[in-house]
Design a protein around this motif. Structure first.
Motif, PDB file in Angstrom:
ATOM      1  N   VAL A   1       0.964  -1.395   0.053  1.00 25.35           N
ATOM      2  CA  VAL A   1       0.265   0.312   0.273  1.00 25.35           C
ATOM      3  C   VAL A   1       0.755   1.117   0.284  1.00 25.35           C
ATOM      4  O   VAL A   1       0.395   2.054  -0.555  1.00 25.35           O
TER       5      VAL A   1
ATOM      6  N   LEU B   1       0.618   3.874  -3.096  1.00 28.27           N
ATOM      7  CA  LEU B   1       0.222   5.357  -2.901  1.00 28.27           C
ATOM      8  C   LEU B   1       1.081   6.151  -3.072  1.00 28.27           C
ATOM      9  O   LEU B   1       1.255   7.389  -4.275  1.00 28.27           O
TER      10      LEU B   1
ATOM     11  N   TRP C   1      -0.880  11.846  11.128  1.00 32.81           N
ATOM     12  CA  TRP C   1      -1.804  10.374  10.753  1.00 32.81           C
ATOM     13  C   TRP C   1      -2.371  11.481   9.838  1.00 32.81           C
ATOM     14  O   TRP C   1      -3.037  10.773   8.965  1.00 32.81           O
ATOM     15  N   ASP C   2      -3.126  12.780  10.147  1.00 34.77           N
ATOM     16  CA  ASP C   2      -4.094  13.161   9.681  1.00 34.77           C
ATOM     17  C   ASP C   2      -3.871  14.076   9.258  1.00 34.77           C
ATOM     18  O   ASP C   2      -5.074  14.984   8.559  1.00 34.77           O
ATOM     19  N   THR C   3      -2.515  14.094   8.600  1.00 37.05           N
ATOM     20  CA  THR C   3      -1.981  15.322   7.223  1.00 37.05           C
ATOM     21  C   THR C   3      -2.659  14.826   6.050  1.00 37.05           C
ATOM     22  O   THR C   3      -3.024  15.660   5.382  1.00 37.05           O
ATOM     23  N   ASN C   4      -1.564  13.709   6.023  1.00 38.62           N
ATOM     24  CA  ASN C   4      -2.491  13.272   4.856  1.00 38.62           C
ATOM     25  C   ASN C   4      -2.317  11.809   4.105  1.00 38.62           C
ATOM     26  O   ASN C   4      -1.818  11.239   5.461  1.00 38.62           O
ATOM     27  N   ALA C   5      -2.568  11.623   2.773  1.00 34.56           N
ATOM     28  CA  ALA C   5      -2.057   9.646   2.792  1.00 34.56           C
ATOM     29  C   ALA C   5      -0.772   9.843   3.178  1.00 34.56           C
ATOM     30  O   ALA C   5      -0.611   7.768   3.976  1.00 34.56           O
TER      31      ALA C   5
ATOM     32  N   SER D   1      -0.803   8.729   7.157  1.00 30.80           N
ATOM     33  CA  SER D   1      -1.723   8.274   7.122  1.00 30.80           C
ATOM     34  C   SER D   1      -1.050   6.537   7.033  1.00 30.80           C
ATOM     35  O   SER D   1      -0.952   6.077   7.620  1.00 30.80           O
ATOM     36  N   ILE D   2       0.555   6.623   5.807  1.00 30.53           N
ATOM     37  CA  ILE D   2       0.492   5.179   5.868  1.00 30.53           C
ATOM     38  C   ILE D   2       2.127   4.655   6.501  1.00 30.53           C
ATOM     39  O   ILE D   2       2.041   3.871   7.477  1.00 30.53           O
TER      40      ILE D   2
ATOM     41  N   ALA E   1       0.831   4.288   9.402  1.00 29.41           N
ATOM     42  CA  ALA E   1       0.150   2.557   9.899  1.00 29.41           C
ATOM     43  C   ALA E   1       2.125   1.996  10.217  1.00 29.41           C
ATOM     44  O   ALA E   1       1.540   0.510  10.961  1.00 29.41           O
TER      45      ALA E   1
END
Ligand code: HEA
Ligand code: HEA
Ligand code: CUA
Ligand SMILES: [Cu+2]
Lengths: 200, 328, 635
Positions: A44, A48, A125-129, A132-133, A136
Motif C-alpha cells: 500500500v 500510494l 497521521w491526519d496530515t495526508n495519505a 497515514s501510511i 500505519a
C-alpha cells in the motif's frame, strides 16, 4: 469396530522441540499471517507513492536518528536471542533465566526509542495519505514489539517460578526467540520504506 | 431449459436499456461477443449434462469391492479427462482472444467529434458540452448526441462512485472521485436511449437514470443552438409571477437559470428544463403537473434526495411550475 | 528434569475400562461452566454449525423481504434506507456469518476425525474463535435491530462508506464485524493447517489424505494469505472515519480505488474459501455413493492447489469498469478464464467417478447431482463475466447476481446440504429422513432454478443490482414477480430441510457406526464419536482405510489414558514423533473473547478503547497460557 494393534508408541517422547511441536507450527502459521499483513501494508505504501506527484507529500523527510538507533538495537538483540534459543535447547535453566532478563531489557529499550520515532516522522497521521501510511507501518510494527515484549516478560517471570523448569517451558522460550527474530527481520523492510525510500 | 430460456431472453430483452437490442457501435460488437459466449457455453453445459445423465443411468454389472479398480477403465477415463481438459483449454483460449479483439474494437476511431463532461452526483447527472462549441453548454440528465459521430465522455464522480451505463449504446464506465475516466460512444441510429447509474451510490441509486438522445446532425445542431440561448423572458402574467417566486425563494440558491439572477450549482441547471423529457433523473415525464408535484414535495417522490421541500402555497406552486414548464 | 510419574497406558486396559478411563480424561464438565469452558472440537463445531444455520435462516428472511419489495414496481414495502440496510445485511450475513463459518465449522468437526486424531490443534484457540464469531454476528444483528445496520453493500466501497458520506456508525459496525469474523476464521485456519500437517494418524502420508481434508488445508492457506488484506482495509476505513487518516481520500493523496484493490484482493479468494470446502464435500459424497474412490486423486489435489494459488491473481475482474489500464485488464481476463481449468478437471473427475461407479441415489448424492447441474451454469457465467467487454455490459446487474447465487448456492450450499445429510448420523447419532430429504432436495433444486435463472435475463434486460425499486415503464415487472413467487418454493424447501434436521436430531432412526459404508476414518468410531474420538489411534496404510480393511481397524497402542494424549507425526510421511498433550477445557478463551469484543466494539466509538481495552485482553491471554498443575502440563 473391531481393532487390531499393529504398533506401539509407548516409547515416544512426550514433548518435541521445533518442528516436532505443534506450538512451533502454530507460531509459524501466525508469522505467515503477519508477514502477509506487513507485505500488504508495504504494498500500500508503494501504491500510494506511485500515485503521488512528489513523495513524501507535503512533509520533510523523516529524521534518521531514532529509527536507525532502533534498527541497531534490534540487530544487536539478535545475538543474545540466538544464544538463548541454544541454552533453551540444552535446558540450561540458569543461563535461560539470565537470557530472559536480558531480552526483557532489549525489548524495552527499542520501545522507548520508538517513542521518539513517531515525532521524527515529521508528519501527522491526519496530515495526508503519506502521513497515514507511515504511521500505519510504524504503528503495526510497534504493536508487534509490544506483544512480544509482554510475552517475553511473562515468560521471564515464569522461568523464575517452579513451573519454569520443564521441557515445555524451554520450548516456549525457543518459540519466543523465533518470534523475536521475526519482529527484527520484518523491521528491516519497514525501516527501508519509511526512512530510505523518501531519500532515493 | 435452454429453449424456453432463449425465447425468454429474446422476448424480455427488447427495448429500453437492453444489452441485446443494440444501436451503438460498441454495444453491437459486445452483443456479438455475448452471443458467441452464450452459444458455446450452452453447448458445453449440454455436453456435461449428457455425460452426467449417461453416467447415472447406464446399465452396469455389480462392482466388486469398492476399492478395487479396473486398470483398463482407469486408463480409458484418464484419456477422456485429458481430452476434455484439453478442449477446455482450447475454448478458453478462444474466449480470451475473442474478448481481447472485441476490447480493441471498442476503442473507436481515435478522433472524437464532440467532448462532453458528465459529472455524477447523488442522484443526478450534470452534463456540460466542452467542444467543439465555443460557448459552453450546460444541462442535466439528458445528453443529446449526433448520430454516427464519436462522442467522448469525460466521466467524473462529484461525491461518491457512480457508473455511466446506456446498454443500448455501450458498456458501462465508473465515475470515480479523484480519477476521471473517459468513454467514447457512437449511436448508429437516431433514438432515445435510457441509461441508469450502475454503481450503488446511496439512498436513491435506484432513481438515477438519464437519457441519451441521438439525432441527425442537423437536428442536433438546432438543439445545441437553442440550448446555448439564455432562458427567454416570460411574457404571460402567471409565468412572470412564477419567475418571481423562483428568484425570491431558496430555489435560486441551488439552481441556475441563465439570463436570470439564479446561479446556484447544487442542483441541476434549469435554463431549459421544460424542454427535457424527464425531470429528477428519469423519475417523471416533464409536464406542468409533474413539475408541480415534484416541487411540492420532492422528498415524497424521491425520498432522501438532495432537494428540500420548500413550502409554497397553491398559487406559488402553480405559477412556478408554469414558469419552469415554459423554459423550453 | 522431573521424574517420570507412574502412568496408565491404554495397552493395559480392556476395552470397557479403556473407554471409561478415556471418557474421564477427555470429558467436558457439565453445567454452565462446561458450556463456557469446552474445548472439544466436536462441541465447538456443533455450536458453530447451528449458529451459522441460524444466520442462514435470518439472511433468508432478509432475502424474502427484498423479494417482497422487488415483486412490484415502485412498491413501498421497504423504505430505500431499510432496503439498503437489508441487502447489505443479507450479503454480509450470508458471506461472513453463514457461508465461511459453516464450512470451516464442518472442517473443525471432521478434519480431526478424518485424520484420526483426538482433538484439533490449539483447541482453546478454537473455543476463542467461536466466541469471537458469535460476538461479531451479535454486533451486526443488534445494530440492525437498532436501525444502525450498515447500508453500503457487502463490499462497502468508499467514499460512500467513508467519513463524509457514511454518516453515523453504520459503516463502522460493518468494518468491525469484518474484524471479528476474520479473526475467527484465521484462528480456525491455523488450527486446521497444524492439525492436518502434524496430527495425522501414523501412516497417513500426503497421498493418503482424504480429499475433503486436502480441500480444508488449501482453504486454510487461502484464509491465511487473504484475510490480512481485508483486516487492513477495514481497519484503515475505521481510521479514516475515526481519527482522520486519509487512506481513501483523493484530496489528500489517498485513493478511492485502493479500497477496491484491498477488498477484492481478499474478496475474490473469499469466494474460493467458500467453494473449496464444498468441493471437498462433493468428493467425499461422490466417493461413498458411487462406491469407488474418486477418480484422479492426484489431479484433484493439484486442482485444489492450483485454484488456491490462482485465486490471488483474479481480483481485478471485479473492477473491470473502474477504468484501469486495458493491458492489465486483459491479463485478468486470461487469469480468470484459466481458473476454469482446475474447476473443469474436478467436474470431469467426478463425472468419471460416477461413470465407473455404481451410484446409490440417497439424498446426499441427489444434492451433489444438483450441484453439478447448477454449479456448471454458474461457472460458465463466471467465464462470461471474466471477459472485459462482456462484463462492461453486465457488471453490477442482475446477471452478476444470478452468477454468484448459482456458484454460492448451487456450488456451495447444495454440497453443504448434501454434507449435512451425509454426516448428520455421525454428528448426532441419528439418520435424517430419506423422504423429507428428497422433498427438500426437489423443492430447493426447482425453486432455486426458477428463482435465479430469470435473473440472468433481467440483467441482460438492463436491471442494475442494489436498486430498491424500479419504474413501471421498465420491462422488468413480470420476471421480478415470477422470481419473487419462485423464491417461496425455494424457502419451502429450506423449511422442509430445517424441519427434517430438527426432527431427526430428536427422533431420527439411530445410526450405526458407518451407515453409508464410507471409506474414511470418521466412520471408524461410534456415532456420535466419544469425546476422545478414537479409543486407540488408527494406523493407516491406504487411501480408503475402511474399504481396504473392512473387517478390522488397525490401531496403535501405548498412549496414556490419564492425560489427554495424541500423536504428533511428521509432515510428509506421518511417522509418529511425539505423544503430545492436548489442552484441557478452560474458561480463559471465553474471557479473552469477551475482552477482545469489548475492545473492538469500543473502538467504534473512541480510539482510546484500543489502549485501555488491551489491558484486559492481555490479562485474559496470560490466564489462558499460564501453566496449570494438570497432567497435560507436566515435563
Ligand atoms: C462460490 C463462489 C464463487 C465461485 C466458485 C465463482 C467462480 C467464478 N467466478 Fe465469480 N463471483 C462470486 C462467487 C463465485 N464465483 C461472487 C460472490 C461474485 C460477486 C461479488 C459481488 O459483486 O457482490 C462473483 C463475481 C464474479 C465476477 C465479477 C463480475 C462483476 O462484478 O461484474 C467475475 C468476473 O470475472 C467472476 C468470475 C468467476 C469465474 C471465472 C469463476 C470460475 O471459478 C468458474 C469456473 C467453473 C466453470 C467454468 C465450470 C466448470 C468447468 C467446466 C465444466 C469445464 C468446461 C468449461 C469451459 C470450456 C468454459 N465472478
Ligand atoms: C451464500 C450466500 C447467499 C445465499 C444463500 C443467498 C440466498 C438468497 N439470496 Fe442473496 N445475495 C448474496 C449471497 C447469498 N444470497 C450476496 C453476497 C449478495 C450481494 C449483496 C450486496 O449487493 O451487497 C446477495 C444479493 C441478493 C439479491 C440482490 C439484492 C440487490 O442487489 O438489490 C437478491 C435479490 O433477489 C438476493 C436474493 C436471495 C434469495 C431469494 C436467496 C434465497 O436462497 C434464500 C432462501 C431462504 C432461506 C435460506 C431461508 C429459509 C428459512 C426460513 C424462511 C426460516 C426458517 C427458520 C427456522 C426454522 C429457524 N440476494
Ligand atoms: Cu449513482 Cu448509483
Ligand atoms: Cu472474483
Amino acid at each position: 469396530m473391531k481393532t487390531r494393534v499393529v504398533a506401539d508408541f509407548s516409547d515416544l517422547p512426550i514433548h518435541g522441540f521445533r518442528s516436532a511441536s505443534v506450538t512451533w507450527w502454530g507460531t509459524l502459521a501466525f508469522m505467515l499471517i503477519e508477514a502477509a499483513g506487513f507485505a500488504l501494508v508495504i504494498a500500500v505504501y508503494l501504491y500510494l507513492m506511485n500515485l503521488a506527484a512528489i513523495w513524501p507529500i507535503d512533509a520533510p523527510k523523516p529524521n534518521l536518528l531514532p529509527g536507525t538507533l532502533v534498527t541497531v538495537i534490534l540487530l544487536v538483540s539478535a545475538i543474545p536471542n540466538y544464544l538463548i534459543s541454544r541454552w533453551a535447547e540444552r535446558e540450561d535453566l540458569r543461563k535461560v533465566r539470565v537470557g530472559m532478563v536480558l531480552m526483557s531489557v532489549l525489548g524495552t529499550v527499542p520501545l522507548a526509542v520508538r517513542a521518539f520515532e513517531f515525532p521524527a516522522l515529521n508528519v501527522n497521521w491526519d496530515t495526508n495519505a503519506y502521513g497515514s501510511i507511515v504511521w500505519a507501518l510504524l504503528g503495526l510494527h510497534t504493536a508487534h514489539l509490544i506483544t512480544d515484549l509482554v510475552d517475553t516478560l511473562v515468560l521471564a517471570a515464569l522461568m523464575f517460578t517452579r513451573k519454569g523448569n520443564t521441557s515445555r517451558r524451554f520450548g516456549d522460550v525457543q518459540d519466543n526467540a523465533m518470534y523475536w527474530n521475526f519482529v527484527v527481520v520484518t523491521w528491516l523492510p519497514i525501516y527501508g520504506c519509511i526512512y530510505w525510500i523518501p531519500r532515493l | 431449459m435452454l429453449a424456453p430460456a432463449a425465447v425468454l431472453m429474446l422476448a424480455g430483452c427488447a427495448g429500453w436499456q437492453s444489452v441485446i437490442d443494440v444501436q451503438g457501435a460498441s454495444a453491437i460488437s459486445i452483443k456479438q461477443l455475448i452471443i458467441l459466449f452464450v452459444a458455446v457455453c450452452s453447448v458445453v453445459w449440454a455436453m456435461v449434462m449428457a455425460v452426467l445423465i449417461r453416467a447415472l443411468w447406464q446399465e452396469r454389472e455389480e462392482r466388486g469391492r469398492p476399492a478395487d479398480l479396473d486398470p483398463q477403465t482407469e486408463r480409458r477415463m484418464t484419456r477422456a479427462v485429458i481430452a476434455a481438459t484439453a478442449m477446455t483449454v482450447v475454448i478458453l483460449t478462444a474466449f480470451t482472444t475473442a474478448s481481447f479483439f472485441t476490447t480493441r474494437a471498442l476503442s473507436l476511431a481515435n478522433h472524437d467529434d464532440l467532448t462532453i463532461k458528465v459529472r455524477g452526483q447523488q442522484w443526478w447527472w450534470s452534463v456540460e458540452y466542452l467542444s467543439p462549441s465555443e460557448q459552453r453548454l450546460q444541462t442535466a440528465n439528458e445528453i443529446h448526441i449526433p448520430v454516427g459521430r464519436n462522442v467522448r465522455l469525460q466521466l467524473e464522480g462529484a461525491d461518491v462512485i457512480h457508473s455511466f451505463w446506456v446498454p443500448n449504446l455501450a458498456g458501462k464506465q465508473d465515475l470515480i472521485p479523484g480519477r476521471p475516466n473517459t468513454l467514447t460512444i457512437r449511436a448508429e441510429r437516431p433514438g432515445m436511449y435510457r441509461g441508469q447509474c450502475a454503481e450503488f451510490c446511496g439512498l436513491q441509486h435506484a432513481h438515477m437514470a438519464f437519457f441519451v438522445i441521438a439525432e441527425e446532425p442537423a437536428a442536433f445542431e438546432r438543439w445545441v443552438n437553442s440550448q446555448q440561448q439564455s432562458a427567454t423572458d416570460p411574457s404571460d402574467a402567471d409565468v412572470i409571477a412564477g419567475q418571481q417566486v423562483f428568484l425570491s425563494r431558496p430555489c435560486a440558491a441551488c439552481h441556475t437559470i441563465r439570463g436570470t439572477s439564479a446561479t446556484g450549482t447544487t442542483g441541476p441547471d434549469l435554463t431549459h428544463v421544460g424542454g427535457r423529457k424527464y425531470i429528477a433523473a428519469g423519475l417523471l415525464e416533464t409536464t406542468r403537473g409533474s413539475l408541480a408535484a415534484w416541487i411540492a414535495d420532492p422528498q415524497a417522490l424521491k425520498p432522501g434526495n438532495n432537494m428540500p421541500m420548500v413550502p409554497l402555497n397553491a398559487d406559488e406552486l402553480r405559477s412556478v411550475s408554469a414558469y419552469l414548464a415554459s423554459l423550453k | 528434569m522431573n521424574e517420570a510419574k507412574p502412568d496408565t497406558r491404554d495397552s493395559e486396559l480392556a476395552p470397557p475400562a479403556l473407554a471409561a478411563a478415556l471418557a474421564e480424561t477427555w470429558r467436558t464438565p457439565a453445567g454452565l461452566w462446561g458450556v463456557l469452558a469446552a474445548v472439544d472440537h466436536k462441541i465447538i463445531a456443533r455450536r458453530y454449525i447451528i449458529t451459522a444455520f441460524v444466520f442462514l435462516a435470518l439472511g433468508g428472511v432478509l432475502a424474502l423481504l427484498m423479494r417482497l419489495q422487488l415483486a412490484q414496481p415502485e412498491a413501498r414495502v421497504l423504505s430505500p434506507d431499510r432496503y439498503n440496510q437489508i441487502f447489505t445485511m443479507h450479503g454480509t450475513n450470508m458471506m461472513f456469518l453463514f457461508a465461511v463459518p459453516v464450512l470451516e465449522a464442518i472442517g473443525v468437526y471432521l478434519v480431526p476425525l478424518m485424520v484420526g486424531t483426538r482433538n484439533i490443534a490449539f483447541p482453546r484457540l478454537n473455543a476463542f474463535s467461536y466466541w469471537i464469531f458469535l460476538a461479531g454476528g451479535a454486533l451486526l444483528w443488534i445494530a440492525f435491530v437498532l436501525d444502525m445496520a450498515p447500508d453500503v453493500g457487502w463490499f462497502a466501497y468508499v467514499p460512500l462508506s467513508g467519513p463524509q458520506y457514511g454518516t453515523g456508525k453504520r459503516a463502522d459496525v460493518w468494518a468491525q464485524m469484518i474484524t471479528f469474523t476474520e479473526i475467527a476464521a484465521l484462528a480456525v485456519a491455523v488450527e486446521i493447517v497444524v492439525t492436518v500437517l502434524k496430527q495425522r494418524a501414523p501412516g497417513m502420508s500426503l497421498d493418503r489424505i482424504p480429499l475433503f481434508v486436502w480441500s480444508m488445508l488449501a482453504t486454510s492457506f487461502v484464509v491465511i494469505m487473504a484475510m490480512p488484506a481485508v483486516i487492513f482495509a477495514s481497519t484503515s476505513l475505521i481510521l479514516d472515519r475515526l481519527v482522520g487518516t486519509h487512506f481513501f481520500n483523493p484530496a489528500e493523496g489517498g485513493d478511492v480505488l485502493l479500497w477496491q484493490h484491498l477488498f477484492w484482493f481478499f474478496g475474490h479468494p473469499e469466494v474460493y474459501i467458500i467453494f473449496l470446502p464444498a468441493v471437498g464435500m462433493v468428493s467425499a459424497i461422490v466417493e461413498t455413493f458411487a462406491r469407488r474412490p474418486v477418480f484422479g486423486y492426484l489431479a484433484m489435489v493439484m486442482a485444489l492447489i492450483a485454484t488456491s494459488i490462482l485465486a490471488f491473481g483474479l481480483w481485478v475482474h471485479h473492477m473491470f469498469v473502474a477504468g484501469l489500464p486495458r493491458l492489465g485488464q486483459s491479463f485478468f481476463t486470461a487469469s480468470s478464464m484459466s481458473i476454469a481449468i482446475p474447476a473443469g478437471v474436478q467436474v470431469f473427475c467426478w463425472l468419471a467417478t460416477l461413470w465407473d461407479g455404481a451410484p446409490v441415489f440417497r439424498t446426499p448424492l441427489l444434492f451433489v447431482i444438483g450441484f453439478i447441474v447448477t454449479f456448471v451454469i454458474g461457472g460458465l457465467t463466471g467465464v462470461m463475466v471474466a471477459s472485459v467487454p462482456f462484463d462492461t455490459q453486465v457488471h453490477d446487474t442482475y446477471f452478476v447476481v444470478a452468477h454468484f447465487h448459482y456458484v454460492l448456492i448451487g456450488g456451495a450450499v447444495f454440497p453443504l446440504l448434501g454434507g449435512i445429510y451425509y454426516w448428520f448420523p455421525k454428528i448426532t447419532g441419528r439418520m435424517m429422513s430419506e423422504t423429507l430429504g428428497k422433498w427438500a432436495f426437489w423443492l430447493i433444486f426447482v425453486g432455486f432454478n426458477l428463482t435465479f435463472f430469470p435473473m440472468h435475463i433481467l440483467g441482460i434486460a438492463g436491471m442494475p443490482r442494489r436498486i430498491y425499486t424500479y419504474q413501471p415503464d421498465m420491462p422488468w415487472y413480470g420476471l421480478n414477480m415470477f422470481v419473487s413467487i419462485s423464491s417461496l418454493v425455494l424457502v419451502a424447501g429450506f423449511l422442509v430441510f430445517f424441519v427434517d434436521a430438527i426432527r431427526s436430531a430428536r427422533v431420527g432412526a439411530s445410526a450405526a457406526e458407518n451407515p453409508w459404508d464410507a471409506p474414511t476414518l470418521e466412520w471408524a468410531t461410534t456415532s456420535p464419536p466419544p469425546s476422545y474420538n478414537f479409543a486407540q489411534i488408527p494406523v493407516v496404510n491406504g487411501l480408503s482405510p475402511l474399504w481396504d480393511q473392512p473387517a478390522c481397524l488397525m490401531v496403535a497402542s501405548g498412549l496414556r489414558t490419564d492425560r489427554r494424549e495424541l500423536i504428533v507425526s511428521t509432515v510428509a510421511t506421518a511417522k509418529p514423533q511425539v505423544r503430545e498433550a492436548s489442552p484441557r477445557d478452560s474458561i480463559w478463551p471465553f474471557w479473552a473473547a469477551v475482552a477482545t469484543s469489548v475492545m473492538l466494539i469500543g473502538s467504534i466509538f473512541t480510539p482510546w478503547a484500543v489502549v485501555w481495552g488491551s489491558v484486559p485482553v492481555a490479562v485474559a491471554l496470560i490466564g489462558w497460557f499460564w501453566p496449570k498443575a494438570t497432567p497435560e502440563d507436566e515435563l
